[in-house]
Design an enzyme around this catalytic site. Structure first.
Site, PDB file in Angstrom:
ATOM      1  N   HIS A 176     -67.886 -16.043  28.757  1.00  0.00           N
ATOM      2  CA  HIS A 176     -66.459 -16.405  28.759  1.00  0.00           C
ATOM      3  C   HIS A 176     -66.270 -17.802  29.373  1.00  0.00           C
ATOM      4  O   HIS A 176     -65.597 -18.659  28.805  1.00  0.00           O
ATOM      5  CB  HIS A 176     -65.660 -15.373  29.564  1.00  0.00           C
ATOM      6  N   GLN A 188     -56.578 -24.136  33.083  1.00  0.00           N
ATOM      7  CA  GLN A 188     -56.097 -22.762  33.176  1.00  0.00           C
ATOM      8  C   GLN A 188     -55.919 -22.354  34.618  1.00  0.00           C
ATOM      9  O   GLN A 188     -56.636 -22.798  35.508  1.00  0.00           O
ATOM     10  CB  GLN A 188     -57.043 -21.828  32.423  1.00  0.00           C
ATOM     11  N   TYR A 194     -49.346 -15.896  29.306  1.00  0.00           N
ATOM     12  CA  TYR A 194     -49.364 -14.502  28.849  1.00  0.00           C
ATOM     13  C   TYR A 194     -50.075 -13.633  29.873  1.00  0.00           C
ATOM     14  O   TYR A 194     -51.005 -14.063  30.535  1.00  0.00           O
ATOM     15  CB  TYR A 194     -50.021 -14.346  27.474  1.00  0.00           C
ATOM     16  N   PRO A 195     -49.586 -12.396  30.018  1.00  0.00           N
ATOM     17  CA  PRO A 195     -50.271 -11.461  30.892  1.00  0.00           C
ATOM     18  C   PRO A 195     -51.348 -10.703  30.118  1.00  0.00           C
ATOM     19  O   PRO A 195     -51.219 -10.539  28.896  1.00  0.00           O
ATOM     20  CB  PRO A 195     -49.154 -10.507  31.320  1.00  0.00           C
ATOM     21  N   MET A 196     -52.378 -10.280  30.792  1.00  0.00           N
ATOM     22  CA  MET A 196     -53.424  -9.488  30.121  1.00  0.00           C
ATOM     23  C   MET A 196     -54.098  -8.531  31.094  1.00  0.00           C
ATOM     24  O   MET A 196     -53.996  -8.672  32.301  1.00  0.00           O
ATOM     25  CB  MET A 196     -54.462 -10.396  29.462  1.00  0.00           C
ATOM     26  N   ARG A 231     -58.819 -25.424  43.540  1.00  0.00           N
ATOM     27  CA  ARG A 231     -58.506 -24.461  42.478  1.00  0.00           C
ATOM     28  C   ARG A 231     -57.630 -23.305  42.972  1.00  0.00           C
ATOM     29  O   ARG A 231     -56.843 -22.769  42.211  1.00  0.00           O
ATOM     30  CB  ARG A 231     -59.802 -23.940  41.860  1.00  0.00           C
ATOM     31  N   LYS A 270     -57.824  -5.817  31.339  1.00  0.00           N
ATOM     32  CA  LYS A 270     -59.107  -5.459  30.743  1.00  0.00           C
ATOM     33  C   LYS A 270     -59.042  -3.957  30.430  1.00  0.00           C
ATOM     34  O   LYS A 270     -58.540  -3.176  31.240  1.00  0.00           O
ATOM     35  CB  LYS A 270     -60.249  -5.754  31.727  1.00  0.00           C
TER      36      LYS A 270
END
Ligand code: 76R
Length: 258
Positions: free
Chosen positions: A181, A194, A154-156, A140, A158
């Protein structure tokens, strides 16, 4: 006088991450109007040079010393994305410089880029022994990208808003939220793959999310479902979304044909 035990401070335990290959997402727009003025033979030569470059990246991937993926991008934000994974940031830069020297890249205008490092959270624990020696973890952290038909990036971040500040939540609370999640994520096993790139200190957002799927509708489904989950509903902040279709090296002549 007895010394009073201090109140717990607002400083919370940082999440530990496992970090793998460095990652660059390089988004480009095709300058069609200039490309149309290039003679067919010259254009073919440029495409062949690009294909040779992709074949070199392919060899690195075969040696399991990195990975890459080329996709088109739908809509006006870009026309292409090349995603590259390498063991060091120097390796990433070497690929970037080599790419920029290609003749075709005179006609591929940069529109966006994202720099991160493949990241695994350890909210669920990191198992026995050195996690970097665990084959499951290694697969991974150093992933060979899937050959899926579609990509979504996409960037994100918190949020750090008063009231909904992820970074002042206790470790225990974050673990609980991340567990939920993860459960949603897992219900997409076999449909979505992902790759989470950690980018705090590297780029403008805290993570770059890259999703791969053969059924493009699954991107909408997973992102929508996650919006109702507390981690995303309360704490998720999102940048621009990019989606696209896989572009094989062998399809480049057709793709660039005029
Ligand atoms: O279960 C596990 O071992 C992994 C649990 C897991 C972590 C720690 C996990 C699972 N993710 C983790 C971390 Mn994720 N993920 C996203 C998005 O659009 C949105 O609302 C969010 C974007 C998607 C679609 C997604 C998918 N994940 C993270 C982090 C870092 C958070 C932190 O450290 O604070 C982010 C930003 C993030 C965002 N996640 C999964 C998925 C999927 C499909 C899974 C299940 C994968 C699997 O079990 O193989």
């Amino acid at each position: 006088m007895e010394h009073q035990t201090s109140e717990p401070t607002a400083t919370q335990q940082a999440a530990e991450t496992l970090d793998g290959w460095y990652t660059l997402h390089d988004f480009r727009r095709i300058d069609w109007s200039r490309l149309k003025q290039v003679e067919t033979t010259v254009r073919t030569k440029m495409i062949n040079e690009f294909q040779t470059f992709l074949a070199e990246l392919g060899q690195v991937e075969e040696q399991k010393e990195g990975s890459h993926a080329l996709y088109t991008i739908i809509g006006q934000k870009a026309d292409l994305v090349l995603m590259v994974l390498r063991p060091t940031m120097e390796d990433i830069q070497a690929v970037e410089v080599k790419m920029q020297k290609l003749d075709l890249y005179d006609y591929l205008i940069p529109t966006y880029s994202y720099v991160s490092v493949v990241e695994l959270g350890t909210y669920r624990g990191s198992g026995e022994g050195n996690p970097y020696e665990n084959p499951y973890v290694r697969d991974r952290l150093y992933p060979i990208l899937p050959k899926s038909k579609h990509i979504c990036f996409y960037p994100m971040s918190k949020s750090r808003r008063d009231g909904d500040n992820w970074y002042t939540l206790s470790m225990e609370k974050r673990k609980e939220l991340m567990y939920r999640h993860g459960m949603i994520g897992r219900s997409y096993a076999g449909k979505i793959q992902q790759i989470i790139g950690g980018s705090t200190g590297f780029d403008d957002w805290e993570w770059g999310v890259t999703l791969f799927a053969n059924d493009i509708l699954q991107f909408k489904k997973i992102v929508y479902e996650m919006r109702f989950d507390e981690v995303s509903a309360k704490y998720g902040e999102f940048g621009e979304f990019f989606i696209g279709n896989r572009l094989e090296s062998s399809e480049l002549e057709t793709h660039f044909a005029l």
